[in-house]
Design a protein around this motif. Structure first.
Motif, mmCIF file in Angstrom:
data_model
loop_
_atom_site.group_PDB
_atom_site.id
_atom_site.type_symbol
_atom_site.label_atom_id
_atom_site.label_comp_id
_atom_site.label_asym_id
_atom_site.label_seq_id
_atom_site.Cartn_x
_atom_site.Cartn_y
_atom_site.Cartn_z
ATOM 1 N N TRP A 79 0.828 -1.211 0.000
ATOM 2 C CA TRP A 79 0.000 0.000 0.000
ATOM 3 C C TRP A 79 0.856 1.252 0.000
ATOM 4 N N LEU A 80 1.978 1.212 0.699
ATOM 5 C CA LEU A 80 2.900 2.355 0.684
ATOM 6 C C LEU A 80 3.427 2.615 -0.720
ATOM 7 N N SER A 81 3.809 1.551 -1.408
ATOM 8 C CA SER A 81 4.354 1.740 -2.756
ATOM 9 C C SER A 81 3.276 2.210 -3.735
ATOM 10 N N LEU A 82 2.045 1.735 -3.570
ATOM 11 C CA LEU A 82 0.962 2.156 -4.464
ATOM 12 C C LEU A 82 0.562 3.611 -4.245
ATOM 13 N N THR A 83 0.675 4.097 -3.016
ATOM 14 C CA THR A 83 0.253 5.466 -2.700
ATOM 15 C C THR A 83 1.407 6.469 -2.720
ATOM 16 N N ALA A 84 2.598 6.024 -3.075
ATOM 17 C CA ALA A 84 3.764 6.913 -3.096
ATOM 18 C C ALA A 84 3.558 8.048 -4.094
ATOM 19 N N TYR A 85 4.211 9.156 -3.836
ATOM 20 C CA TYR A 85 4.047 10.381 -4.623
ATOM 21 C C TYR A 85 4.327 10.179 -6.109
ATOM 22 N N ASP A 86 5.338 9.404 -6.437
ATOM 23 C CA ASP A 86 5.758 9.270 -7.829
ATOM 24 C C ASP A 86 5.031 8.154 -8.590
ATOM 25 N N GLN A 87 4.002 7.571 -8.011
ATOM 26 C CA GLN A 87 3.280 6.469 -8.648
ATOM 27 C C GLN A 87 2.021 6.986 -9.359
ATOM 28 N N PRO A 88 1.650 6.369 -10.479
ATOM 29 C CA PRO A 88 0.439 6.779 -11.219
ATOM 30 C C PRO A 88 -0.818 6.166 -10.590
ATOM 31 N N TRP A 89 -1.107 6.520 -9.347
ATOM 32 C CA TRP A 89 -2.206 5.923 -8.593
ATOM 33 C C TRP A 89 -3.542 6.086 -9.311
ATOM 34 N N GLN A 90 -3.810 7.275 -9.817
ATOM 35 C CA GLN A 90 -5.094 7.548 -10.477
ATOM 36 C C GLN A 90 -5.296 6.613 -11.674
ATOM 37 N N ASP A 91 -4.282 6.414 -12.473
ATOM 38 C CA ASP A 91 -4.376 5.505 -13.625
ATOM 39 C C ASP A 91 -4.568 4.065 -13.164
ATOM 40 N N TRP A 92 -3.835 3.680 -12.124
ATOM 41 C CA TRP A 92 -3.943 2.316 -11.593
ATOM 42 C C TRP A 92 -5.367 2.038 -11.109
ATOM 43 N N VAL A 93 -5.962 2.993 -10.396
ATOM 44 C CA VAL A 93 -7.329 2.821 -9.904
ATOM 45 C C VAL A 93 -8.291 2.678 -11.076
ATOM 46 N N SER A 94 -8.176 3.547 -12.065
ATOM 47 C CA SER A 94 -9.073 3.490 -13.228
ATOM 48 C C SER A 94 -8.964 2.149 -13.955
ATOM 49 N N GLU A 95 -7.745 1.665 -14.132
ATOM 50 C CA GLU A 95 -7.527 0.389 -14.819
ATOM 51 C C GLU A 95 -8.097 -0.789 -14.027
ATOM 52 N N ARG A 96 -7.830 -0.810 -12.729
ATOM 53 C CA ARG A 96 -8.337 -1.914 -11.890
ATOM 54 C C ARG A 96 -9.863 -1.915 -11.842
ATOM 55 N N LEU A 97 -10.471 -0.733 -11.730
ATOM 56 C CA LEU A 97 -11.934 -0.667 -11.715
ATOM 57 C C LEU A 97 -12.510 -1.131 -13.052
ATOM 58 N N ALA A 98 -11.865 -0.750 -14.151
ATOM 59 C CA ALA A 98 -12.323 -1.191 -15.472
ATOM 60 C C ALA A 98 -12.220 -2.713 -15.599
ATOM 61 N N ASP A 99 -11.116 -3.283 -15.111
ATOM 62 C CA ASP A 99 -10.949 -4.736 -15.156
ATOM 63 C C ASP A 99 -12.034 -5.440 -14.342
ATOM 64 N N LEU A 100 -12.290 -4.940 -13.128
ATOM 65 C CA LEU A 100 -13.313 -5.561 -12.275
ATOM 66 C C LEU A 100 -14.711 -5.380 -12.860
ATOM 67 N N SER A 101 -14.954 -4.249 -13.501
ATOM 68 C CA SER A 101 -16.249 -4.018 -14.155
ATOM 69 C C SER A 101 -16.465 -5.003 -15.300
ATOM 70 N N ALA A 102 -15.410 -5.279 -16.050
ATOM 71 C CA ALA A 102 -15.514 -6.235 -17.155
ATOM 72 C C ALA A 102 -15.818 -7.640 -16.631
ATOM 73 N N VAL A 103 -15.172 -8.019 -15.544
ATOM 74 C CA VAL A 103 -15.425 -9.329 -14.936
ATOM 75 C C VAL A 103 -16.868 -9.409 -14.441
ATOM 76 N N ALA A 104 -17.342 -8.342 -13.799
ATOM 77 C CA ALA A 104 -18.716 -8.324 -13.295
ATOM 78 C C ALA A 104 -19.717 -8.385 -14.443
ATOM 79 N N ALA A 105 -19.422 -7.700 -15.534
ATOM 80 C CA ALA A 105 -20.318 -7.718 -16.690
ATOM 81 C C ALA A 105 -20.388 -9.118 -17.307
ATOM 82 N N GLU A 106 -19.246 -9.811 -17.357
ATOM 83 C CA GLU A 106 -19.215 -11.178 -17.890
ATOM 84 C C GLU A 106 -20.033 -12.132 -17.035
#
Length: 171
Positions: A79-106
């Motif tokens: 969690w520290l590495s994911l929330t670090a200042y230099d990490q693309p957290w916003q993109d990671w969240v969007s991608e993970r939510l999209a992946d989970l949405s696709a699984v839920a839709a299937e």
């Protein structure tokens, strides 16, 4: 055993209410981390932003949705590495939510955990909070107090993410 009037917590029953335990547990862990750090009053919007950012990080990093109490300590570095200042957290969240949405839709079944995570993400993206402008250059005189300096409207996730990161460090 289910009795009349009780609902299932795993969503496997026909027409029974599925309780979003994975999201609620992630939110509980995030809340405890922030309260332990004692960084903001729990009633503030900043606290909510930190809790939601941390809960999203916790929920989305647990791909099996089986985060047990004992594993919380082992996940702190992740969690520290994911929330670090230099990490693309916003993109990671969007991608993970999209992946989970696709699984839920299937699967064709609603996912109450995902619905709550998406609602938290919408709030973090769409809500702006007035915060100190850290990029402002002081105009010669130092501000007397924190409230006297320049302010800027900032998306809630940009305030909540470093707050959550600091709370993990303090834990």
């Amino acid at each position: 055993m289910l009795h009349r009037g009780q609902e299932s917590t795993d969503g496997s029953g026909g027409g029974e209410l599925a309780v979003p335990m994975a999201w609620m547990y992630a939110e509980y862990i995030a809340d405890e981390l922030l309260r332990t750090g004692d960084l903001m009053p729990p009633t503030s919007f900043e606290f909510r932003a930190g809790r939601d950012a941390l809960a999203l990080t916790i929920f989305l990093s647990d791909s099996d949705r089986e985060l047990s109490g004992i594993r919380v300590v082992t996940q702190l570095e992740t969690w520290l590495s994911l929330t670090a200042y230099d990490q693309p957290w916003q993109d990671w969240v969007s991608e993970r939510l999209a992946d989970l949405s696709a699984v839920a839709a299937e699967s064709g079944r609603p996912d109450p955990d995902l619905e709550l995570a998406e609602a938290a993400w919408r709030w973090l993206e769409e809500t702006e909070l007035l915060a100190p402008d850290l990029d402002a250059v002081p105009g010669g005189a130092a501000a007397a107090g924190e409230d006297d300096g320049p302010k800027v409207w900032t998306p809630a996730w940009q305030l909540g993410l470093p707050l959550g990161h600091l709370a993990i460090h303090l834990f």
